[in-house]
Every structure is written in C-alpha cells, then in structure tokens.
Design an enzyme around this catalytic site. Sequence first.
Site, short mmCIF file in Angstrom:
data_model
loop_
_atom_site.label_atom_id
_atom_site.label_comp_id
_atom_site.label_asym_id
_atom_site.label_seq_id
_atom_site.Cartn_x
_atom_site.Cartn_y
_atom_site.Cartn_z
CE LYS A 177 11.34 -1.65 10.75
NZ LYS A 177 11.66 -0.89 10.09
CD GLU A 252 -3.18 -4.23 3.26
OE1 GLU A 252 -3.12 -5.25 2.30
OE2 GLU A 252 -2.69 -3.12 3.15
CB CYS A 286 -1.16 -2.17 -1.12
SG CYS A 286 -2.47 -1.80 0.26
CD GLU A 387 2.20 -4.02 -5.11
OE1 GLU A 387 2.57 -4.74 -3.57
OE2 GLU A 387 0.90 -3.53 -4.33
C1 UN1 Z 1 -5.59 3.12 0.69
O1 UN1 Z 1 -5.78 2.43 -0.75
O2 UN1 Z 1 -6.35 4.42 1.08
O3 UN1 Z 1 -0.24 0.20 2.06
C2 UN1 Z 1 -5.20 2.42 1.78
C3 UN1 Z 1 -1.59 0.33 1.12
C4 UN1 Z 1 -3.12 -0.34 1.79
C5 UN1 Z 1 -3.43 0.45 2.09
C6 UN1 Z 1 -4.11 1.40 1.40
N1 UN1 Z 1 -1.65 -0.92 3.23
O4 UN1 Z 1 -0.78 1.39 0.32
#
Ligand code: UN1
Length: 491
Positions: A177, A252, A286, A387
């Site tokens: 999804k 994550e 992230c 964030e």
């Molecule tokens: C990156 O920095 O290349 O959602 C990967 C995000 C992370 C992946 C970052 N899970 O931005």
Amino acid sequence: MGQLTTYQNYIDGQWSDSVSGETYTITNPAHKSQVLGRFQRSNNEDAVRAIEAARNALDGWASTPAPQRAAILFKALQLMEARGDELARSITIEEGKPIGDAMGEVKRSMNITEYAAGEGRRMFGNTTPSELPNTVAYTSRRPLGVVGIITPWNFPLAIPAWKIAPALICGNTLVFKPASATPMTAVALTKIFEDAGLPPGVLNLVTGPGGSVGNTIVDHPDVSGVSFTGSTEVGTALYTRATQTLKKVQAEMGGKNAVIVLEDADMDSALGGIVQGAFGSTGQRCTATSRVVVQESVYDAFMTELIERTSKLTVGDGLDPAMDIAPLSSQSQFNTVMEYIGIGAEEGATIAYGGNPRTEGDLDEGYYVEPTIFTNVDTNMRIAQEEIFGPVLTVFKAADLEEAVSITNNVKFGLSSSIYTMDIPQAFRYIDTVETGIVHVNSPTLGGEVHLPFGGMKESGVGTREQGTEAINFFTEPVTVYIDYSSAARA
Ligand code: UN1
C-alpha cells in the site's frame, strides 16, 4: 482530462479496478493544475482480496528455492536500469524532488534489488555443537508469511524497493500500500516485478487511503508482518494496532538530525554537507539535517559562509536539472512548513535567511518555499524539537563537544547524526555518546548504503532495522532444529 490515464490495482496477477468503483487524481507539485492520473480509491474489500491472493500464493513462492527467487530479482534489476529515466521522471513529477535526487533514488533501488538478489544464495543459518552427544543443532530461516508493505510519499520508489526486494528474496508474499500521494511510481515498480516474471499473488498492489486499506492490512489475522515507513505519529498508532494481533512490525519514523561542527573541522566540507543535508530533496527526508550545532569560536565565520552558500541555491521545477530546491510535495506540506516558520518567529528565533514562499514567475504554480535558516534558537522551542520535513534549518552554538552532544541528544528522535572534526579522540567520544542509529563523521546525515542496517533509536524507529542482513532477519522466522541421531532413550 480526456487523455487522463486510469491506473489500477494489481491483485493476484491481474490489473483491476477497486470494488468501490471510486478513483482519485493526483497533481504535479510543481504545477498544481497538471493532473497526472486517476488511481483506485480502494477499500477494505480490495485489501482483503489482496491478502487472500497473497496467502494463496505463499506456499508456492516460499517453496521456490531462494536462488530461483533471486533470478526474478536480477531480472527486475535489469528492468529498473532500462526504465531508469522514466522512473526518475515519475518520481519528480509526482513527488516534486529534483531530477538528480530522483536518479539517485533509482540507483538506490537498483542497489537494494541487487543486494537482495545476492542474498538468495546466502540464506544462511547457523550450526553449532549441541550440549548433547550425537545431536546436530542448527538454525534455518522460514519466510514470515504474508507481509504488509506500507510506504510514504517522499521516496516513492526507493523505500518500497528496499522493503519489497528483501521481503521477496526471503519467500514472503506481499500486499503493498503506497502513500496515496505517490501511487504512480508504485504502479511502475509493481509492473517491473510483473514483467520480471513474479508469479501471480506474490506481490499485490492496492492504492487508496490508510484508514481503509492500511488498517485492513494491519488488523488482518492472515498478515504476519508489517514493514512501515512514515511519521512517528502514524507509526506509533500502527505499531500499537498491529501488535494487538502479535504481528512482527518494523516502523521507520521521524528524525531531527543534527550536525556538529567543531572548530578544527574542514569548513568547506562541513558547509557542503550541511547545505546538501538540509536543503537537498527540499528537506523532505527523514535523514535531512534539521539542526546544526557550531562551536562558538567558529560560529560567526560559519554563519556568514552558510548564508552565502544558501543564497546561491536555485529554486524551481525539479525537472530542470539546474534547480537545487524543488517544490514541497503538496499543499499540506507547504502549509505545515509555513506554519513552522511562523511558529519559529513567534517563539523568538531569528530568521537569518529565507522564511517566505517563492511565487515569482511560474513558481506560483507550485508549492515553493525558500531555504530557511533560524538562529537564536532555544532547545525547547518547537522548531528545535519537532520534525518539520522541509527546507528549514535551526542553528545552535555550543562551547565544546559535551555541550554539542547534549543539544544533539535533547530530542525525542534518534535517527541520524554527524560531526565534522579532524580530532580522532573527540570523534570517537561522539560516536560513543550520540543517541542515533546512524552516525556520520565528516559526511552528511543523509542516506546510507543498502548492505548496512538503516534505522533509528528512540522515537525514530521500532523493530528490526531495515536493509543489510537486518532486513533478512526481519523478513524471516528463525527455526531452531535439534536432531538426535543416537537412537538411544534419554535418561
Ligand atoms: C535517505 O536519506 O536517503 O523516509 C533515505 C525517509 C527515510 C529514508 C531516507 N526513511 O526519508
């Protein structure tokens, strides 16, 4: 609108409409009036059909030898390379990011597919001496089963790829999804696996809202695991919900990543890494750099140069390779970023650069915001703690390494961090005390290599890390086997 393509779900090897009969459209964040396509607004019934297809395909796929599963992944790798330009364009027009970043995302997806395919010949277990005579003890791996793959909009190709490729090599069958905002690249990725020869039902794509499709996956008793990337807020709710049915979960989530610049740092390299980390991919990452902590003695010189470099960044449509900063990906992202800029100013921080939307010329067709730098930031301010997910950087001063690490650690997140210094003892003290899952010395907070674990501590992540051999651990169940070949009765 007459030419608009309608994209379908992919369930049990068939492209099909949602049973809801409903569709929705998405637009290009660089040109709000440009509609990119029509997608299925799926409901829980579609999700259940996909889960059933995955369940029915499980025995066949799980019992296919891993090197044969790998052959399909190697074929997918070739198709990703052949369709690389098309994939990058799809990423840029639906997510907004600069085309160079989108090409990087394609490369990353190829790397993880190659890595996962190679693991097909390395599904190692352990053998170990038993404490009993004439007994063999070893472990082997079994697929988790049906796994839900729930992905965000900011890496529409790479995040799905780095979940799907390891999950497939381990013998799982999947319900994918993607974020509602970026279904187009998800369709292209699914098509690649179809064209690579994946049997029907092994990978199923269902587009639509998290509330119906996502929750059905998370609640369904036939789903054994969920791999999620997204905000800490959504991830926490998902984790709580999925563990009610004792699913294995990997979530994550957010970051508030800091870079420390010590006085002995190579300033050119530090500034390059910080500008790229903070403003690359428009800060919608992230692992983006959202805080910098600079040693007092070099603070003024650092700030002058940081502003100078930031002022040279170009802002415009990501399809133009000359642009450094592209639009934010949606109206709601734009609103959130502008709201945080307002909050920072109200909290009493100083806008040292930027702070405004960019609307001149045809920029008013997209969600553009200037790269923005805050100084005089207090560690308790919301812009220092939350964030933002946009091109906004907060800068702090610290007397020494200890104070800089304490500022770095004083947030609820723990994803990535970096220090610029040539001082080896200080670098190691930093590595030992910083509370993040990924630590860089003299390199930006961004990214990672696909054969190494990726993920964070604290509220940045829960469950086994992604990528590398950790991904193989997440997507398999260990089975511990004892074989007594003594033919003797046990006392
Ligand atoms: C990156 O920095 O290349 O959602 C990967 C995000 C992370 C992946 C970052 N899970 O931005």
